[in-house]
Design a protein around this motif. Structure first.
Motif, PDB file in Angstrom:
ATOM      1  N   ARG A  30     130.990  56.247 -37.798  1.00  0.00           N
ATOM      2  CA  ARG A  30     130.426  56.291 -39.147  1.00  0.00           C
ATOM      3  C   ARG A  30     130.147  57.718 -39.609  1.00  0.00           C
ATOM      4  O   ARG A  30     129.967  57.965 -40.781  1.00  0.00           O
ATOM      5  N   ILE A  31     130.062  58.646 -38.656  1.00  0.00           N
ATOM      6  CA  ILE A  31     129.568  59.980 -38.977  1.00  0.00           C
ATOM      7  C   ILE A  31     130.646  60.836 -39.623  1.00  0.00           C
ATOM      8  O   ILE A  31     131.720  61.026 -39.075  1.00  0.00           O
ATOM      9  N   LEU A  32     130.352  61.356 -40.814  1.00  0.00           N
ATOM     10  CA  LEU A  32     131.234  62.286 -41.498  1.00  0.00           C
ATOM     11  C   LEU A  32     130.628  63.686 -41.505  1.00  0.00           C
ATOM     12  O   LEU A  32     131.329  64.669 -41.333  1.00  0.00           O
ATOM     13  N   SER A  99     127.135  59.548 -43.278  1.00  0.00           N
ATOM     14  CA  SER A  99     128.503  59.145 -43.584  1.00  0.00           C
ATOM     15  C   SER A  99     128.942  59.532 -44.985  1.00  0.00           C
ATOM     16  O   SER A  99     130.063  59.218 -45.383  1.00  0.00           O
ATOM     17  N   GLY A 105     121.816  62.741 -44.395  1.00  0.00           N
ATOM     18  CA  GLY A 105     122.233  61.599 -43.605  1.00  0.00           C
ATOM     19  C   GLY A 105     121.089  60.679 -43.236  1.00  0.00           C
ATOM     20  O   GLY A 105     119.915  61.058 -43.302  1.00  0.00           O
TER      21      GLY A 105
END
Length: 118
Positions: A30-32, A99, A105
């Motif tokens: 999920r991490i951008l 994300s 975040g």
């Protein structure tokens, strides 16, 4: 869920260096964007630096030229190299992950204390 664990804080003299690390685990797909924020006593939490998966980097004006953010995707880790530290850099430093670009975040680490003595 995403878990973030920071390390690397401590006590350092003015002009010294520290490197903070933040390891991410859980649903990391999920991490951008990952980043670092800090909060000094009596002050609001503020952005220090962020890095996307591209990677595209963003820094607060107060740390430009002194701090460098980087990430190792293979280790799910983001780093903050802090050089030429000043007393005003004293704060609790928090790792952050999200994300969506451009917003804070949803996930936070527990924080690590950085103290710069003069």
């Amino acid at each position: 869920q995403v878990q973030l664990v920071e390390s690397g804080g401590g006590l350092v003299q003015v002009g010294g260096s520290l490197r903070l690390s933040c390891v991410a685990s859980g649903n990391i797909f999920r991490i951008l964007v990952m980043g670092w924020y800090r909060q000094a006593p009596g002050k609001q939490r503020e952005l220090v630096a962020t890095i996307t998966s591209n990677p595209s980097k963003n820094y607060a004006d107060s740390v430009k030229g002194r701090f460098t953010i980087s990430r190792d995707n293979a280790k799910n880790t983001v780093y903050l190299q802090m050089n030429s530290l000043k007393p005003e850099d004293t704060a609790v430093y928090y790792c952050n992950a999200g994300s969506v670009r451009g917003v804070v975040g949803a996930y936070w680490g527990q924080g690590t204390q950085v103290t710069v003595s003069s």
